[in-house]
Design an enzyme around this catalytic site. Structure first.
Site, PDB file in Angstrom:
ATOM      1  N   LYS A 175      -6.636   8.658  10.868  1.00  0.00           N
ATOM      2  CA  LYS A 175      -6.062   9.942  10.463  1.00  0.00           C
ATOM      3  C   LYS A 175      -7.091  11.053  10.615  1.00  0.00           C
ATOM      4  O   LYS A 175      -8.007  11.196   9.819  1.00  0.00           O
ATOM      5  CB  LYS A 175      -5.584   9.909   9.003  1.00  0.00           C
ATOM      6  CG  LYS A 175      -4.625  11.058   8.725  1.00  0.00           C
ATOM      7  CD  LYS A 175      -4.539  11.477   7.290  1.00  0.00           C
ATOM      8  CE  LYS A 175      -5.510  12.534   6.873  1.00  0.00           C
ATOM      9  NZ  LYS A 175      -5.527  13.767   7.669  1.00  0.00           N
ATOM     10  N   GLY A 228     -15.488  12.716   4.211  1.00  0.00           N
ATOM     11  CA  GLY A 228     -14.933  14.018   3.837  1.00  0.00           C
ATOM     12  C   GLY A 228     -15.541  14.506   2.539  1.00  0.00           C
ATOM     13  O   GLY A 228     -16.644  14.094   2.155  1.00  0.00           O
ATOM     14  N   GLY A 233     -12.416  12.386  -1.702  1.00  0.00           N
ATOM     15  CA  GLY A 233     -12.914  11.021  -1.938  1.00  0.00           C
ATOM     16  C   GLY A 233     -12.475  10.498  -3.299  1.00  0.00           C
ATOM     17  O   GLY A 233     -12.023   9.361  -3.430  1.00  0.00           O
ATOM     18  N   GLU A 250     -18.093   8.325   2.733  1.00  0.00           N
ATOM     19  CA  GLU A 250     -19.185   9.153   3.274  1.00  0.00           C
ATOM     20  C   GLU A 250     -18.870  10.576   2.848  1.00  0.00           C
ATOM     21  O   GLU A 250     -17.995  11.221   3.425  1.00  0.00           O
ATOM     22  CB  GLU A 250     -19.232   9.041   4.805  1.00  0.00           C
ATOM     23  CG  GLU A 250     -19.331   7.622   5.352  1.00  0.00           C
ATOM     24  CD  GLU A 250     -20.648   6.937   5.055  1.00  0.00           C
ATOM     25  OE1 GLU A 250     -21.610   7.618   4.644  1.00  0.00           O
ATOM     26  OE2 GLU A 250     -20.725   5.711   5.210  1.00  0.00           O
ATOM     27  N   CYS A 284     -22.701  17.488   7.117  1.00  0.00           N
ATOM     28  CA  CYS A 284     -22.929  16.847   5.821  1.00  0.00           C
ATOM     29  C   CYS A 284     -24.421  16.734   5.548  1.00  0.00           C
ATOM     30  O   CYS A 284     -24.850  16.815   4.407  1.00  0.00           O
ATOM     31  CB  CYS A 284     -22.267  15.488   5.789  1.00  0.00           C
ATOM     32  SG  CYS A 284     -22.651  14.527   7.247  1.00  0.00           S
ATOM     33  N   GLU A 385     -22.405  21.961  -2.530  1.00  0.00           N
ATOM     34  CA  GLU A 385     -22.362  22.028  -1.067  1.00  0.00           C
ATOM     35  C   GLU A 385     -21.558  23.261  -0.633  1.00  0.00           C
ATOM     36  O   GLU A 385     -20.413  23.433  -1.041  1.00  0.00           O
ATOM     37  CB  GLU A 385     -21.685  20.755  -0.535  1.00  0.00           C
ATOM     38  CG  GLU A 385     -21.695  20.655   0.969  1.00  0.00           C
ATOM     39  CD  GLU A 385     -20.943  19.419   1.472  1.00  0.00           C
ATOM     40  OE1 GLU A 385     -19.806  19.182   1.030  1.00  0.00           O
ATOM     41  OE2 GLU A 385     -21.501  18.697   2.301  1.00  0.00           O
TER      42      GLU A 385
END
Ligand code: NAD
Length: 497
Positions: A175, A228, A233, A250, A284, A385
């Site tokens: 996906k 993502g 998550g 991740e 990331c 982030e």
């Protein structure tokens, strides 16, 4: 009319009535339509993948046949490399130089690496436990694996997951992000041309919030491999808890680069620019916190700001462009909100912080690379982030303080250490709570090396033998070999016989 990109379900390309407009972030214009999966297509994809695993030929193929197919996918990517680079650039806003020299060839290389090495990774291990028992450790595929991909490296991250998952004998449902599905859907065509059995790979484009639960909580799905944001998550982990299954996560980062005073300042500055501004900072592993030793701080920061102001922003399809647009207007608004908050919390804005005024950029989602200094370690921007071209540059006095600053984060994805003293850097690398440490470099990913974060950056590995083995389950088979051919258990209730 804009072209429509269909889904791939159980060996067939499927067009759905519901379509998504795909936007070029450089121009804000619609470049294509992509079919979008509803719960019906999710059901069909799970059915297809399950049937292909339980009754189909993919998991039963000899390893050499599987290797053939994986190699064909690598060749298919290389054959269409130019086309794929162009598509990735149009869809994601990533400068064409990056997609041409990094994303697309690296995706092909990952398939090649796995094709050449997975047989060795799957080798069974024989163990002699004692004189009474020996054992075999056997690696088997997990079953049906769902691979969920973000928008920042659409084809590359799909390749990381898909190559290993497939080579291990799983059937998959891939996906992509609904913002950037085009190269993954194109990969579907390459996979069909490579002749993989039907249902081995299903690709469904869809909105995570609408189809995520159906996809991730289903009992017929054995594993989720997710890359993502932390918010998504967390949701996915909630879904998977309904029918327990293996997940790898991740997630995000707030990585720190530590620059010691013995470095060559030009090299450290040039490399640090790359470590935050590549892909518009939407990485990331972006070194969004740079800490510079006080003795060289002024020199470093003057040099860094001057070079930041010289970065060439432009349309992503221009080879001269060094920085393209952000992925969307929503992402740009998020970045702006972080900078405004940082200023209110006392940060010093040294450059950027604005939408560039150039007329040719006005319809895209461009944002000037931004440098902040004297950032309060308790402020939001220090801890969270941003995922954009925004860097914090603060100073430190000694190694102890540098280590404390690097570790003062809920995330633990990556870190850089810049110094000429390699022994010292290696010692320091052991104390930093992050899954990847680069010493005097940045962003070197190797197919041989497992990659993944600690703490809130998630768990599980991609790449390397360890990343491959994530897509397998380990079985131990114990064989009795008691010297008198009677197993030990024979004597518990059967002493008299
Ligand atoms: P995102 O979480 O918004 O989306 C990622 C994927 O998850 C997309 O395919 C999306 O459709 C899907 N998704 C969203 N909600 C879902 C749900 N409820 N159920 C199932 N699927 C769902 O992330 P993004 O904005 O695409 O990517 C940026 C994030 O990814 C950043 O936080 C970045 O740090 C992280 N990232 C991490 C790594 C890594 O290796 N650690 C690599 C790249 C990106």
């Amino acid at each position: 009319m804009t072209p429509n990109h269909p889904l791939l379900i159980n060996g067939k390309f499927v067009e759905t009535k519901e379509r998504l407009n795909i936007i070029n972030p450089s121009t804000g214009k619609v470049i294509a339509e992509a079919s979008i999966a509803s719960l019906k297509e999710v059901e069909l994809a799970i059915d297809g993948a399950r049937e292909a695993f339980d009754k189909g030929e993919w998991p039963k193929l000899s390893l050499s046949r599987r290797k053939d197919f994986i190699s064909r996918i690598a060749r298919g990517i290389l054959d269409k490399a130019g086309e794929l680079a162009k598509l990735e650039t149009e869809n994601s806003g990533k400068p064409i130089k990056e997609t041409t020299f990094m994303d697309i060839p690296s995706a092909a290389k990952t398939f090649e690496y796995i094709a050449h090495n997975f047989e060795g990774f799957l080798k069974e291990e024989d163990l002699t436990i004692s004189s009474e028992a020996k054992a075999k450790l056997v690696r088997e595929p997990m079953g049906v694996v769902v691979l969920i991909i973000p928008w920042n490296y659409p084809l590359l991250i799909a390749a990381w997951k898909l190559a290993s998952a497939l080579a291990a004998g799983n059937t998959v449902i891939l996906k992509p992000s609904s913002l950037t599905p085009l190269t993954a859907l194109e990969l579907g065509k390459i996979i069909q041309e490579a002749g993989l059995p039907k249902g081995a790979v299903n690709i469904i484009n869809g909105n995570g919030a609408s189809i995520g639960e159906a996809l991730c909580s289903d009992k017929r799905v054995d594993m989720i491999s997710f890359t993502g944001s932390n918010d998504s998550g967390r949701q996915i982990l909630r879904y998977t808890s309904k029918n327990i299954k293996k997940s790898i996560m991740e997630l995000g980062g707030k990585s720190a680069s530590l620059i010691f005073s013995d470095v060559d300042i030009d090299i450290a500055v040039n490399s640090s620019l790359c470590s935050i501004f590549l892909n518009q900072g939407q990485m990331c592993t972006a070194m969004s916190r740079i800490f510079v030793q006080d003795k060289i701080y002024d020199k470093f920061i003057n040099n860094f700001v001057a070079k930041t102001q010289g970065i060439k922003l432009g349309l992503a399809d221009n080879y001269e462009t060094q920085m393209g647009p952000l992925i969307s207007d929503a992402q740009r608004k998020k970045v702006i909100a972080y900078i405004e908050k940082a200023k209110r919390e006392g940060a010093n804005l040294l450059c950027g912080g604005n939408i560039p005024p150039a007329a040719e950029l006005k319809n895209g989602y461009f944002f000037a690379p931004t440098v902040l200094s004297e950032v309060n370690p308790h402020s939001h921007i220090f801890k969270e982030e941003v995922f954009g071209p925004v860097v914090i540059i603060n100073k430190f006095s000694d190694a102890e303080q540098a280590e404390a600053l690097a570790n003062s984060s809920d995330f633990g994805l990556a870190s850089c250490i810049w110094t000429k003293d390699i022994d010292f850097a290696e010692r320091l690398s052991r104390k930093i709570n992050a899954g990847v440490i680069w010493i005097n470099t940045y962003g070197m990913f190797y197919d041989q090396l497992p990659y993944g974060g600690f703490k809130q950056s998630g768990f599980g590995k991609e790449l390397g033998k360890e990343g491959f083995l994530e897509y397998t389950r380990l079985k131990n088979v114990i064989i009795d070999q008691a010297p008198d051919s009677k197993p030990l258990v024979n004597y518990w209730y059967g002493l008299s016989s």
